[in-house]
Design a protein around this motif. Structure first.
Motif, PDB file in Angstrom:
ATOM      1  N   ALA A 185       1.983  -3.070   8.080  1.00  0.00           N
ATOM      2  CA  ALA A 185       0.455  -2.669   8.057  1.00  0.00           C
ATOM      3  C   ALA A 185       0.118  -1.095   7.433  1.00  0.00           C
ATOM      4  O   ALA A 185      -0.626  -0.829   6.902  1.00  0.00           O
ATOM      5  CB  ALA A 185      -0.171  -2.952   9.439  1.00  0.00           C
ATOM      6  N   GLU A 186       1.022  -0.358   7.988  1.00  0.00           N
ATOM      7  CA  GLU A 186       1.021   1.096   7.563  1.00  0.00           C
ATOM      8  C   GLU A 186       0.876   1.127   6.309  1.00  0.00           C
ATOM      9  O   GLU A 186       0.376   1.832   5.545  1.00  0.00           O
ATOM     10  CB  GLU A 186       1.821   1.936   8.489  1.00  0.00           C
ATOM     11  N   ASP A 187       2.246   0.591   5.555  1.00  0.00           N
ATOM     12  CA  ASP A 187       2.424   0.760   4.427  1.00  0.00           C
ATOM     13  C   ASP A 187       1.303  -0.060   3.587  1.00  0.00           C
ATOM     14  O   ASP A 187       1.370   0.137   2.163  1.00  0.00           O
ATOM     15  CB  ASP A 187       3.735   0.078   3.854  1.00  0.00           C
ATOM     16  N   LEU A 188       0.594  -1.116   3.984  1.00  0.00           N
ATOM     17  CA  LEU A 188      -0.519  -1.689   3.115  1.00  0.00           C
ATOM     18  C   LEU A 188      -2.069  -0.599   3.757  1.00  0.00           C
ATOM     19  O   LEU A 188      -3.080  -1.389   3.543  1.00  0.00           O
ATOM     20  CB  LEU A 188      -0.810  -2.854   3.491  1.00  0.00           C
ATOM     21  N   SER A 189      -1.951   0.523   3.873  1.00  0.00           N
ATOM     22  CA  SER A 189      -2.911   1.315   4.209  1.00  0.00           C
ATOM     23  C   SER A 189      -2.593   2.445   3.253  1.00  0.00           C
ATOM     24  O   SER A 189      -1.783   3.042   2.988  1.00  0.00           O
ATOM     25  CB  SER A 189      -3.332   1.678   5.756  1.00  0.00           C
ATOM     26  N   ARG A 190      -3.900   3.246   2.993  1.00  0.00           N
ATOM     27  CA  ARG A 190      -3.901   4.354   2.043  1.00  0.00           C
ATOM     28  C   ARG A 190      -5.071   5.367   2.590  1.00  0.00           C
ATOM     29  O   ARG A 190      -5.822   4.747   3.139  1.00  0.00           O
ATOM     30  CB  ARG A 190      -4.301   3.966   0.543  1.00  0.00           C
ATOM     31  N   GLY A 191      -4.644   6.591   2.520  1.00  0.00           N
ATOM     32  CA  GLY A 191      -5.603   7.720   3.017  1.00  0.00           C
ATOM     33  C   GLY A 191      -5.741   8.915   2.385  1.00  0.00           C
ATOM     34  O   GLY A 191      -4.663   9.037   1.659  1.00  0.00           O
ATOM     35  N   ALA A 192      -6.703   9.570   2.472  1.00  0.00           N
ATOM     36  CA  ALA A 192      -6.714  10.956   2.061  1.00  0.00           C
ATOM     37  C   ALA A 192      -7.864  11.677   2.591  1.00  0.00           C
ATOM     38  O   ALA A 192      -8.612  11.323   3.202  1.00  0.00           O
ATOM     39  CB  ALA A 192      -7.000  10.805   0.353  1.00  0.00           C
ATOM     40  N   SER A 193      -8.046  13.061   2.485  1.00  0.00           N
ATOM     41  CA  SER A 193      -9.009  13.864   3.097  1.00  0.00           C
ATOM     42  C   SER A 193      -9.182  14.944   1.887  1.00  0.00           C
ATOM     43  O   SER A 193      -8.583  15.119   0.812  1.00  0.00           O
ATOM     44  CB  SER A 193      -8.047  14.611   4.297  1.00  0.00           C
ATOM     45  N   GLY A 194     -10.383  15.488   1.983  1.00  0.00           N
ATOM     46  CA  GLY A 194     -10.841  16.495   1.072  1.00  0.00           C
ATOM     47  C   GLY A 194     -12.252  17.330   1.624  1.00  0.00           C
ATOM     48  O   GLY A 194     -12.547  16.916   2.991  1.00  0.00           O
TER      49      GLY A 194
END
Length: 202
Positions: A185-194
């Protein structure tokens, strides 16, 4: 009884192999997801417009087109800059939007995305400051975005259904199974910050 356990174990193994197989196409180099925003101050009102880019990888695109919905979780925080000290948190907002593929196109919370999911204009956020800013006050906005298409819970339900193993307290699976499912599940999630500076009126 022993034969039933063997069959259950075989089904569970097949489920995990199938889930892990979803990750194979992601081994190729992909554009990294990123998040940004723009913000403006008018009087005491701060309005921030967060955006997310390149969050849909080819594999996630395939899953969403197959009918799985993506959950876009956004956290937007307003900070006041302080010289020679840590920035002061003023306010924050969390929101969740749903990314789906329907009738041949992507939609975000039901709003069509004619250009596709490459650039997501997320829901804007507004705050009202308690007092009008003084001369020299500076603010910034931080954005955290995470996209989930498959969750550990949903994969766990699939595994439990395949093994047909349930206890009186609900679904049951081994610690190893839970670890593998969370990893998938973690590998099928994507995240980023700005972050972005709040633009002050002239």
């Amino acid at each position: 009884m022993a034969r039933t356990r063997i069959r259950a174990g075989q089904r569970l193994g097949a489920a995990l192999v199938a889930a892990a197989g979803l990750l194979a196409p992601m081994a190729h180099a992909e554009e990294e997801p990123r998040a940004s925003c723009s913000a403006i101050l008018s009087g005491r009102r701060v309005v921030a417009r967060p955006e997310a880019f390149a969050f849909i990888s080819p594999e996630l695109d395939r899953l969403v087109r197959l009918g799985m919905a993506g959950r876009v979780e956004v956290e937007v925080t307003l900070w006041r800059r302080r010289s020679l000290w840590f920035n002061a948190r003023v306010d924050g907002t969390r929101l969740t939007q749903v990314l789906a593929f329907t009738r041949g196109s992507y939609v975000l919370d039901g709003r069509p995305l004619p250009e596709g999911p490459g650039a997501l204009e997320l829901e804007r956020v507004a705050w009202m400051l308690e007092e009008r800013p003084e001369a020299g006050d500076r603010y910034l906005v931080q954005v955290e975005v995470r996209l989930h298409v498959v969750t550990a819970a949903s994969l766990g339900r699939v595994a439990s259904w395949l093994t047909q193993e349930k206890s009186a307290q609900g679904e049951e699976r081994s610690g190893l199974t839970g670890t593998v499912l969370r990893s998938v599940a973690e590998d099928l999630s994507r995240g980023a910050s700005g972050r972005c500076e709040v633009t002050l009126p002239p």
